[in-house]
Design an enzyme around this catalytic site. Structure first.
Site: not given
Length: 184
Positions: A27, A71, A84, A88
């Site tokens: 990402g 992913m 990173k 969330h």
């Protein structure tokens, strides 16, 4: 998001990275963090994985490549995987799948392989009022926007173990971000 990567800079990259040959920034967008890593560790091969439309017109260098992918399906093989402020955005089932794919990506390097996760950890009892408020507001935004959430350390640990990892190390990073190093 790019400004967040620049703020983090190399604070979370430890001496251990010198022993790695490759790292995937999952990402990683346009590669801001990967470029910083490549400029600092010239012998480290960096791969940025992001959606095909994000990386399709980006050019790499001798130690930086861009890969279009998902992913939730697979992550390129490497010694380490960097996530990173990514997890969330996802619910527990999707996080577990992403972490399983990370574990598979580092499976060729059981001795040195690790997953590096930079995220907020909910800890209202120990955070300052301002940091706790920031995390709670972020948590509400994640729930409402992405069906994701911020998690307490116990919730992170449960996800790591369910994804097949054996151990992890948690370190503070900034006022609201923490660093997890997760080991197979």
């Amino acid at each position: 998001m790019t400004s967040n990567h620049q703020i983090l800079n190399l604070k979370y990259i430890d001496d251990d990275i010198c022993r790695l040959e490759s790292i995937v920034d999952v990402g990683g967008g346009t590669g801001t963090t990967a470029k910083i890593i490549c400029e600092t560790f010239l012998n480290l091969k960096c791969i940025v994985l992001d959606l095909p439309h994000v990386v399709e017109n980006l050019s790499g260098s001798n130690n930086l490549t861009y890969v279009g992918g998902d992913m939730l399906i697979s992550i390129p093989k490497a010694d380490a995987v960097l996530l990173k402020m990514t997890l969330h955005n996802w619910n527990d089932n999707s996080c577990r799948k992403i972490l399983e794919n990370c574990k598979e990506a580092i499976s060729n390097n059981v001795k040195r392989g690790k997953v590096i996760v930079v995220e907020s950890v909910m800890n209202e009892k120990h955070d300052t009022h301002e940091v706790a408020e920031l995390k709670l507001c972020t948590n509400l935004r994640m729930l409402a926007t992405f069906n994701g959430k911020l998690r307490r350390e116990e919730e992170w640990k449960k996800l790591f173990m369910q994804a097949g990892f054996q151990s992890y190390k948690l370190s503070p990073l900034t006022g609201h971000l923490s660093l997890f190093e997760i080991y197979p």
